[in-house]
Design an enzyme around this catalytic site. Structure first.
Site, short mmCIF file in Angstrom:
data_model
loop_
_atom_site.label_atom_id
_atom_site.label_comp_id
_atom_site.label_asym_id
_atom_site.label_seq_id
_atom_site.Cartn_x
_atom_site.Cartn_y
_atom_site.Cartn_z
N TYR A 1 -4.99 -9.33 3.55
CA TYR A 1 -3.64 -9.24 2.97
C TYR A 1 -2.58 -9.28 4.06
CZ TYR A 1 0.66 -6.93 1.42
OH TYR A 1 1.97 -6.61 1.21
N LYS B 1 0.38 -12.08 5.09
CA LYS B 1 1.81 -11.76 5.12
C LYS B 1 2.38 -12.07 6.51
CE LYS B 1 4.04 -10.27 2.28
NZ LYS B 1 4.78 -10.91 1.15
N THR C 1 6.14 -7.02 4.80
CA THR C 1 5.63 -5.65 4.87
C THR C 1 5.50 -5.21 6.33
OG1 THR C 1 3.63 -4.34 4.49
CG2 THR C 1 3.31 -6.69 4.69
N ASP C 2 5.49 -3.90 6.53
CA ASP C 2 5.27 -3.39 7.89
C ASP C 2 3.81 -3.57 8.33
OD1 ASP C 2 4.10 -1.50 6.23
OD2 ASP C 2 4.84 0.22 7.36
N GLU C 3 2.94 -3.92 7.38
CA GLU C 3 1.52 -4.07 7.73
C GLU C 3 1.27 -5.24 8.67
OE1 GLU C 3 -1.33 -3.78 4.66
OE2 GLU C 3 -0.21 -2.25 3.60
P1 NAD Z 1 2.82 -6.82 -7.18
O1 NAD Z 1 1.39 -7.19 -6.95
O2 NAD Z 1 3.14 -5.66 -8.06
O3 NAD Z 1 3.60 -8.08 -7.78
C1 NAD Z 1 3.43 -9.39 -7.30
C2 NAD Z 1 3.97 -10.35 -8.35
O4 NAD Z 1 3.84 -11.70 -7.83
C3 NAD Z 1 3.18 -10.33 -9.67
O5 NAD Z 1 4.07 -10.34 -10.76
C4 NAD Z 1 2.34 -11.60 -9.62
O6 NAD Z 1 2.06 -12.13 -10.92
C5 NAD Z 1 3.24 -12.52 -8.82
N1 NAD Z 1 2.51 -13.60 -8.13
C6 NAD Z 1 1.42 -13.47 -7.34
N2 NAD Z 1 1.05 -14.69 -6.89
C7 NAD Z 1 1.93 -15.58 -7.40
C8 NAD Z 1 2.09 -16.97 -7.29
N3 NAD Z 1 1.23 -17.71 -6.59
N4 NAD Z 1 3.11 -17.57 -7.93
C9 NAD Z 1 4.00 -16.84 -8.67
N5 NAD Z 1 3.89 -15.51 -8.82
C10 NAD Z 1 2.87 -14.89 -8.19
O7 NAD Z 1 3.43 -6.65 -5.74
P2 NAD Z 1 4.66 -5.75 -5.24
O8 NAD Z 1 4.14 -4.45 -4.79
O9 NAD Z 1 5.77 -5.83 -6.22
O10 NAD Z 1 5.06 -6.57 -3.92
C11 NAD Z 1 6.06 -7.59 -3.95
C12 NAD Z 1 6.28 -8.11 -2.55
O11 NAD Z 1 6.69 -7.05 -1.71
C13 NAD Z 1 5.03 -8.72 -1.91
O12 NAD Z 1 5.44 -9.85 -1.17
C14 NAD Z 1 4.53 -7.61 -1.00
O13 NAD Z 1 3.83 -8.14 0.11
C15 NAD Z 1 5.84 -6.97 -0.56
N6 NAD Z 1 5.78 -5.56 -0.18
C16 NAD Z 1 5.22 -4.63 -1.01
C17 NAD Z 1 5.24 -3.28 -0.65
C18 NAD Z 1 4.67 -2.21 -1.56
O14 NAD Z 1 4.58 -1.05 -1.17
N7 NAD Z 1 4.26 -2.51 -2.76
C19 NAD Z 1 5.82 -2.90 0.55
C20 NAD Z 1 6.37 -3.88 1.39
C21 NAD Z 1 6.35 -5.20 1.00
O1 TDX Z 2 -7.35 5.53 -4.37
C1 TDX Z 2 -6.85 5.44 -3.24
N1 TDX Z 2 -7.05 6.45 -2.34
C2 TDX Z 2 -6.51 6.43 -1.09
O2 TDX Z 2 -6.70 7.39 -0.33
C3 TDX Z 2 -6.04 4.30 -2.84
C4 TDX Z 2 -5.80 3.17 -3.80
C5 TDX Z 2 -5.49 4.31 -1.58
N2 TDX Z 2 -5.72 5.33 -0.73
C6 TDX Z 2 -5.06 5.34 0.61
C7 TDX Z 2 -5.13 4.06 1.40
C8 TDX Z 2 -3.82 4.10 2.17
O3 TDX Z 2 -3.94 4.93 3.31
O4 TDX Z 2 -3.67 5.53 0.32
C9 TDX Z 2 -2.85 4.77 1.20
C10 TDX Z 2 -1.99 3.79 0.39
O5 TDX Z 2 -2.85 2.82 -0.17
P1 TDX Z 2 -2.29 1.60 -1.06
O6 TDX Z 2 -1.48 2.14 -2.20
O7 TDX Z 2 -3.42 0.69 -1.37
O8 TDX Z 2 -1.21 0.93 -0.08
P2 TDX Z 2 -1.34 0.28 1.39
O9 TDX Z 2 -2.68 -0.28 1.63
O10 TDX Z 2 -0.80 1.26 2.37
O11 TDX Z 2 -0.32 -0.97 1.21
C11 TDX Z 2 0.94 -0.81 0.49
O12 TDX Z 2 2.02 -0.73 1.38
C12 TDX Z 2 2.35 -1.89 2.11
C13 TDX Z 2 1.14 -1.96 -0.48
O13 TDX Z 2 0.03 -2.04 -1.38
C14 TDX Z 2 1.33 -3.26 0.25
O14 TDX Z 2 1.61 -4.33 -0.65
C15 TDX Z 2 2.48 -3.11 1.21
O15 TDX Z 2 2.60 -4.26 1.98
#
Ligand code: NAD
Ligand code: TDX
Length: 331
Positions: A147, A151, A120-122
């Site tokens: 988190y 990462k 992630t960019d975080e």
């Molecule tokens: P998510 O929480 O929707 O899904 C995560 C999945 O991993 C789930 O199915 C969970 O059951 C599984 N999991 C968790 N721990 C596990 C373990 N120990 N063993 C096996 N399975 C396990 O998350 P997502 O949003 O789909 O994110 C997927 C990946 O992408 C993560 O690595 C996250 O850091 C990265 N990512 C997410 C975003 C975003 O915006 N959602 C952006 C950039 C990177």
């Molecule tokens: O109810 C809300 N109200 C609100 O204002 C929630 C849930 C979030 N927010 C804000 C917080 C953040 O500024 O919205 C923005 C996005 O929040 P999230 O959806 O929780 O995402 P963020 O914390 O930015 O992280 C996401 O992007 C990077 C993903 O959850 C991560 O897994 C990924 O790495």
């Protein structure tokens, strides 16, 4: 080609499975997923007969060793992914994101397999609101939450295993994704499902924090681009340049759902809230030729709203518990 997809029952992983089955008929897929609260087998229900599904924890070396021995490439999505949860209880993040990635790396090393690590960019921390700065491959890591710290640690582990042990790995760092199957704890689906449930959307602080939104299919196409053409040992940043404040994003959701643009509550801010993310994705665009195919956020958001409207049976059973957890923190 035999692909092992960790975390394939989650949001991005399940979309990756669907995209791969639709575009790569020669790929055999095994999904390993712990099925945490965020993993949902229903996400794969319509393709279960075309994949092998293993319920298992990547931090368990016994589970992961034989699966990695039996594949050509590992795409590692599995992680705890929600910042707010990591502030309440960091331990599952250390366990899955750090120890899980360590066990994946050790098995990849033992069996000489190719790995792509999803990050992630975080990991970079955040940028000032009133600048045009962007995260680049040279930006130092400076994670803010448990988190993002786990990462960042997992990325460092991958880099060390490449340099010290010569494993064949690549890393990608993408910003916020949106699209179907995203857990309703996350910003966009929380607000859509609040409106569909007759609840007011909840904006943290003043809604000033800026995020860069990428459609999940564009993220997943970028991952395939890296698998096809990426250089081993390299890190690729993935982004769309579509930056919006939480307030602007929420106003667009309200407009697309036919509600007044001020029909929301301001709630307690996230402690340590990252204020702005912005990615310089020149490297993957110029070196590998990737670009987003879903550049119109408004259209992507409209389609995503439609998906949640049509899939109430998928999210409704989760709604009360998710909102009760937020309510405990005044959010
Ligand atoms: P998510 O929480 O929707 O899904 C995560 C999945 O991993 C789930 O199915 C969970 O059951 C599984 N999991 C968790 N721990 C596990 C373990 N120990 N063993 C096996 N399975 C396990 O998350 P997502 O949003 O789909 O994110 C997927 C990946 O992408 C993560 O690595 C996250 O850091 C990265 N990512 C997410 C975003 C975003 O915006 N959602 C952006 C950039 C990177
Ligand atoms: O109810 C809300 N109200 C609100 O204002 C929630 C849930 C979030 N927010 C804000 C917080 C953040 O500024 O919205 C923005 C996005 O929040 P999230 O959806 O929780 O995402 P963020 O914390 O930015 O992280 C996401 O992007 C990077 C993903 O959850 C991560 O897994 C990924 O790495």
């Amino acid at each position: 080609m035999k692909l092992l997809i960790t975390g394939g029952a989650g949001f991005i992983g399940s979309n990756f499975v669907h995209l791969t089955l639709a575009t790569r008929p020669d790929v055999h897929i095994t999904v390993v997923d712990k099925l945490t609260y965020a993993g949902n087998k229903t996400n794969l229900a319509d393709v279960m007969d075309r994949i092998r599904f293993v319920e298992g924890d990547v931090s368990n070396p016994t589970v992961i060793d034989s699966l990695i021995a039996d594949c050509d490439i590992v795409v590692h999505f599995a992680a705890e992914s929600h910042n707010d949860n990591s502030l309440r209880d960091p331990w599952p993040f250390v366990q899955s994101n750090l120890i899980g990635t360590y066990q994946v790396l050790e098995a990849v090393r033992r069996h000489g397999k190719r790995l792509h690590h999803i990050s992630t960019d975080e990991v970079f921390g955040d940028l000032e609101l009133d600048t045009t700065d962007k995260f680049t491959n040279d930006t130092p890591y400076n994670p803010s939450s448990p988190y993002s710290a786990t990462k960042a640690g997992s990325d460092y582990l991958v880099r060390a295993w490449v340099r010290s042990f010569g494993i064949q790995a690549t890393i990608s760092n993408c910003a916020n994704n949106y699209g179907p199957y995203q857990h309703i704890e996350k910003f966009i689906p929380r607000q859509i499902t609040n409106i569909l449930s007759g609840l007011k959307p909840k904006l943290y602080g003043t809604g000033a924090a800026i995020r860069e939104w990428t459609h999940v299919d564009d993220h997943n196409r970028a991952i395939w681009t890296i698998l096809d053409k990426g250089k081993i040992g390299e890190t690729y940043l993935i982004g769309t340049n579509d930056e919006r404040s939480g307030k602007k994003t929420l106003e667009l959701i309200l407009e697309l759902m036919g509600k007044p643009k001020d029909d929301y509550d301001l709630v307690a801010d996230r402690p340590g809230h990252d204020m702005r993310y912005s990615i310089d994705s020149t490297k993957i665009r110029q070196e590998l030729g990737w670009k987003p195919e879903f550049p119109d956020f408004r259209a992507g958001l409209f389609a995503t709203i439609g998906w949640y409207r049509e899939h109430e049976d998928w999210w409704k059973p989760l709604k009360a518990e998710v909102e009760a957890t937020y309510a405990e923190k005044g959010q």
